[in-house]
Design a protein around this motif. Structure first.
Motif, PDB file in Angstrom:
ATOM      1  N   ARG A  80       1.106  -1.337   0.160  1.00  0.00           N
ATOM      2  CA  ARG A  80      -0.054   0.297  -0.060  1.00  0.00           C
ATOM      3  C   ARG A  80       1.011   0.415   0.068  1.00  0.00           C
ATOM      4  N   ASP A  81       2.059   1.156   0.921  1.00  0.00           N
ATOM      5  CA  ASP A  81       2.857   2.907   1.040  1.00  0.00           C
ATOM      6  C   ASP A  81       3.327   3.152  -0.183  1.00  0.00           C
ATOM      7  N   ALA A  82       3.766   1.813  -0.877  1.00  0.00           N
ATOM      8  CA  ALA A  82       4.374   1.442  -2.390  1.00  0.00           C
ATOM      9  C   ALA A  82       3.976   2.270  -3.434  1.00  0.00           C
ATOM     10  N   VAL A  83       2.137   1.649  -3.324  1.00  0.00           N
ATOM     11  CA  VAL A  83       1.281   2.142  -4.119  1.00  0.00           C
ATOM     12  C   VAL A  83       1.269   3.694  -4.212  1.00  0.00           C
ATOM     13  N   ILE A  84       0.484   4.482  -3.326  1.00  0.00           N
ATOM     14  CA  ILE A  84       1.062   5.439  -2.801  1.00  0.00           C
ATOM     15  C   ILE A  84       1.758   6.138  -3.289  1.00  0.00           C
ATOM     16  N   ALA A  85       3.172   6.027  -2.440  1.00  0.00           N
ATOM     17  CA  ALA A  85       4.728   6.720  -3.325  1.00  0.00           C
ATOM     18  C   ALA A  85       3.731   6.614  -4.884  1.00  0.00           C
ATOM     19  N   PHE A  86       4.063   5.255  -4.961  1.00  0.00           N
ATOM     20  CA  PHE A  86       4.189   5.819  -7.113  1.00  0.00           C
ATOM     21  C   PHE A  86       2.751   6.967  -7.809  1.00  0.00           C
TER      22      PHE A  86
END
Length: 372
Positions: A80-86
């Motif tokens: 989830r954190d990686a998707v938000i950063a993307f």
């Protein structure tokens, strides 16, 4: 053919992620495990692919199918954190699901979906927001009827693993721990819904308590952005990302990027690195097992820690812990090697996966840094 190959390397990209079969955390230890998990993306590769894609101008969007096989909360939080950063890098992010739950709880898939800019749900699907609950089976009465006495030592009141065999219900400390865990998970889910849909925490919690919802209800309550089938989702993504964009799975994209970087770099056998050691599964003495029911062997993990600590190229050790615990003696053996590596000047960082309980937590506390 030349034009086709050229387009493959220059055309805009829409990255795909299919989570129907879930995620796997560790590299497969043997061919049988590799075959059993061949359809599951590896968490580390997905995270690395998203990290690389954030700064790649060719990558326009990410479309992910969520739902299906269960994924642990720890892995979901990292993804989830990686998707938000993307998405914060200016990329389009779209999550779609045939259903969130389908006669079962859909809390965790929806929790992941709230990290995306748009959420689609198939018109025949539903949104299984059903609240958060903890269940525990107690076999004490059955043991009494069978005339079986189960004796176990307990170091502290919160060590409740054996309560299943000895108790008739929750003890006070065990109930307290379960309630705290439940409240923490519900709080994270509520906060995600509130932030994603622009609601107050009270409104989000009320929706969590009201579920499940049919697709039309979820759309009316703004829990999803649109209803649509797969073809409609992809058509909408192409309209925004470009009709000439190519579809590519994240795993393939990540491998192509890694190979391209390797081709541009002259191999250096003395190049420093971070040693990654996986400490996964129940902890036991001896060597790690193989196959779907593999366990973490203290000999195997300890040897890996010693080898990394001796290697002058290893600037640090990243210990990925995903374990419910197990043998206290085996855990102590691994703890000792973590402490020795740290004392010898090699920093040790622990990254916790879905679970780091009992012995899994014990082997972690000797590290310099713990990231959960």
């Amino acid at each position: 053919m030349i034009r086709t190959l050229s387009r493959r390397w220059t055309a805009p990209l829409i990255l795909e992620l299919d989570l129907t079969e879930g995620l796997t955390d560790d590299p497969p230890p043997d061919p049988l495990s590799a075959l059993a998990t061949m359809r599951r993306p590896r968490l580390a590769e997905v995270l690395d692919g998203l990290r690389r894609a954030r700064t790649d101008d060719r990558v326009r969007a990410l479309v992910a199918k969520v739902g299906g096989r269960r994924i642990g909360l720890g892995a979901l939080q990292e993804l989830r954190d990686a998707v938000i950063a993307f998405g914060q890098a200016g990329k389009l992010t779209v999550a779609w699901a045939e259903t969130f739950g389908d006669f079962s709880a859909g809390n965790m898939p929806y929790y992941l979906a709230t990290a995306f800019g748009q959420i689609y749900l198939q018109p025949s699907g539903d949104l299984g927001l059903t609240g958060v609950a903890v269940q525990q089976v107690f076999l004490g009465p059955a043991m009494d009827k069978l005339g079986v006495e189960y004796e176990v030592g307990k170091r502290r009141e919160y060590k409740s693993a054996a309560d299943m065999m000895t108790e008739r219900g929750f003890t006070g400390p065990a109930r307290e721990a379960a309630e705290r865990l439940t409240a923490s998970i519900a709080g994270q889910l509520t906060a995600a819904i509130a932030e994603r849909r622009g609601l107050s925490a009270e409104q989000a919690r009320a929706l969590l308590d009201r579920g499940p919802f049919l697709a039309d209800e979820a759309l009316e309550l703004r829990l999803v952005d649109a209803l649509g089938y797969r073809d409609e989702v992809y058509a909408a993504v192409r309209r925004k990302a470009g009709q000439d964009a190519l579809l590519q799975y994240i795993g393939r994209y990540r491998r192509s990027q890694a190979l391209a970087r390797r081709a541009r770099t002259v191999p250096n056998p003395r190049e420093p690195f971070v040693a990654l050691i996986h400490a996964s599964g129940p902890i036991r003495s001896g060597r790690s097992g193989r196959g779907p029911m593999s366990a973490m062997g203290s000999d195997t993990v300890s040897a890996a820690l010693r080898a990394a600590a001796r290697d002058e190229r290893a600037r640090a050790i990243l210990l990925r812990v995903n374990s419910p615990g197990g043998s206290a003696v085996a855990s102590d053996t691994i703890w000792r090697e973590v402490a020795r590596a740290r004392a010898g000047g090699t920093p040790v960082v622990v990254s916790m996966g879905d679970v780091a309980a009992s012995g899994g937590y014990f082997i972690s506390v000797a590290a310099d840094v713990i990231v959960a």
